[in-house]
Scaffold this active site. Structure first.
Site, PDB file in Angstrom:
ATOM      1  CE  LYS A 248      -7.199  10.805  -3.502  1.00  0.00           C
ATOM      2  NZ  LYS A 248      -6.042   9.877  -3.279  1.00  0.00           N
TER       3      LYS A 248
HETATM    4  N1  GLU Z   1      -2.725  10.907  -3.775  1.00  0.00           N
HETATM    5  C1  GLU Z   1      -1.780   9.946  -3.217  1.00  0.00           C
HETATM    6  C2  GLU Z   1      -2.470   8.727  -2.889  1.00  0.00           C
HETATM    7  O1  GLU Z   1      -3.543   8.445  -3.350  1.00  0.00           O
HETATM    8  C3  GLU Z   1      -0.952  10.456  -1.901  1.00  0.00           C
HETATM    9  C4  GLU Z   1      -1.778  10.941  -0.998  1.00  0.00           C
HETATM   10  C5  GLU Z   1      -0.783  11.738   0.038  1.00  0.00           C
HETATM   11  O2  GLU Z   1       0.537  11.789  -0.159  1.00  0.00           O
HETATM   12  O3  GLU Z   1      -1.221  12.148   1.070  1.00  0.00           O
HETATM   13  O4  GLU Z   1      -1.964   7.919  -2.015  1.00  0.00           O
END
Ligand code: GLU
Length: 445
Positions: free
Chosen positions: A135
């Protein structure tokens, strides 16, 4: 519980509370921040204690493998430059490349990004896709930056972190405050660095740049599939159900729309500006059109404005928290009256609240299952980019449904077999899958 604090400590905590207002709860004489990573750890430990696994491997898999902080100078439109701080955390690359969004929000901090990266590891494992967890985040208010400033901020972030990223190493995606435009700048900056076009270095791209059909709606659609499966399991008929939705961004609005299409009456909705209520049900498509024009749910016709806290405690069958972390706490959990909670957001429920909800018999579909539709279609996007062939929207939605239904059933089975909540079951499943891979690979210690 009231903890004694010295004057200095208290002042420090107050200062911190000001910086991170939404990860803080007020207690009698002091303000203690709730650590989002600490919450994740509590959930992990509870589930791990139900599994008979080597504690050394658990110690290895629960901590983030790498956390990077960058300070970024960005040229503003008036010619001056301003400093911004960005983070990228790779929690795990055991099951595949790190995968997870980049959050643009004024309250982003390392503790939060580490928790969000860990949740990505468990999420990818629950839906059994070959990714680890990562993240990113940048402390900024994207609504207060011009398009040019946002582009330069994104490019500088990608540039300074470019050694970490890569289609087989760490693949970002949108999150709160970032969307397809930001992913387009990401893809371009990374591709310029590599001297070749690398579309699968990032997911959630605009369609014409190699994005996938159905990606924008995927998280909300996944929430809908989970609610549908839970209702089926509990013998509830959706066309007789009511729902309340906290957050009307990409996830909340689409989940509300798709549940509305299945006959659910959405009676309460909130966004950052306030909350609205209509006991007869809100016309979701009309509200989405209204929000595109007015950037707020307030002022929509035929509704009553209510206090946003009521959205969580409303007497409805289904509650969808689709905003930010730490919304359902020990303080308001007692007043929650729904039958199903589907966590569209990551980490909306604290572990203390979880216990209260569990005792009340409320079924919580945990974030790492409920909102896994987004990363699932991100995986489909990455696959389509790698084979260079694109699926229709029907094909994407069909595959997403297959994945979400199978994952829901897997989690429900673990929950029934072990007599635990869906959250603990989802963690048990995810942890076992990660441990199995780590055992086979071995630890390079
Ligand atoms: N930000 C989204 C989540 O928390 C998507 C992450 C992604 O598609 O890699 O799941």
């Amino acid at each position: 519980m009231v903890r004694k604090t010295t004057g200095t400590r208290k002042t420090f905590k107050k200062a911190k509370a000001k910086r991170h207002p939404r990860s803080v709860v007020q207690r009698k004489n002091t303000t203690l921040p709730i650590s989002v990573f600490g919450n994740m750890m509590k959930q992990f430990n509870l589930a791990a204690s139900k599994l008979n696994l080597d504690s050394k491997i658990l110690d290895f898999i629960k901590v983030p493998r790498r956390s990077t902080i960058v300070n970024l100078p960005v040229m503003m439109d008036d010619g001056s430059f301003k400093m911004f701080t960005g983070f990228r955390v790779q929690h795990s690359i055991a099951r595949g490349p790190a995968k997870g969004g980049i959050r643009y929000h004024p309250d982003v901090n390392l503790d939060e990004v580490q928790a969000l990266a860990s949740w990505m590891t468990w999420k990818s494992a629950v839906v059994n896709i070959p990714f680890g967890g990562g993240k990113g985040g940048i402390i900024c208010d994207p609504n207060k930056l011009t398009k040019g400033e946002l582009e330069r901020l994104t490019r500088r972030y990608v540039s300074d972190m470019s050694d970490l990223f890569g289609s087989e190493k760490d693949i970002p995606a949108p999150d709160v405050g970032s969307g397809p435009n930001v992913m387009a700048w990401f893809m371009d900056t990374y591709s310029m660095k590599m001297n070749q076009s690398v579309p699968h270095s990032v997911t959630g791209k605009p369609l014409v740049l190699g994005g996938s059909q159905g990606r924008v709606e995927a998280t909300g659609r996944g929430v809908m599939f989970c609610v549908r499966e839970a209702a089926k399991h509990m013998g509830m008929h959706l066309d007789r159900c009511t729902a309340s939705v906290q957050g009307f961004g990409n996830v909340g609005s689409i989940a509300a729309k798709l549940l509305h299409d299945l006959g659910v009456k959405i009676t309460h909705i909130s966004d950052v500006n306030g909350a609205i209520h209509n006991p007869k049900g809100i016309d979701i498509q009309k509200l989405i059109d209204f929000v595109i024009k007015n950037k707020t749910i307030l002022g929509f016709s035929g509704i009553e404005e209510i206090n946003p806290s009521k959205v969580l405690t409303a007497k409805v069958d289904i509650l969808i928290p689709a905003a930010l972390e730490n919304q359902i706490t020990a303080k308001n959990a007692k007043s929650i009256k729904c039958k199903i909670i589907a966590e569209g957001a990551n980490g909306p429920t604290t572990p203390e609240a979880d216990e209260i909800l569990d005792k009340k018999g409320i079924v919580v579909i945990p974030d790492i299952l409920a909102n896994a539709g987004g990363v699932t279609v991100s995986y489909f996007e990455w696959v389509q980019n790698r084979i260079g062939y694109f699926w229709t929207e029907e094909e994407v939605n069909r595959r997403l449904e297959e994945k979400m239904v199978a994952s829901y059933k897997d989690v429900q089975t673990v929950a029934d077999e072990n007599k635990v909540s869906l959250r603990i079951a989802a963690y048990m499943l995810a942890i076992s899958r990660v441990v199995e891979v780590v055992q086979l690979r071995g630890i390079y210690a």
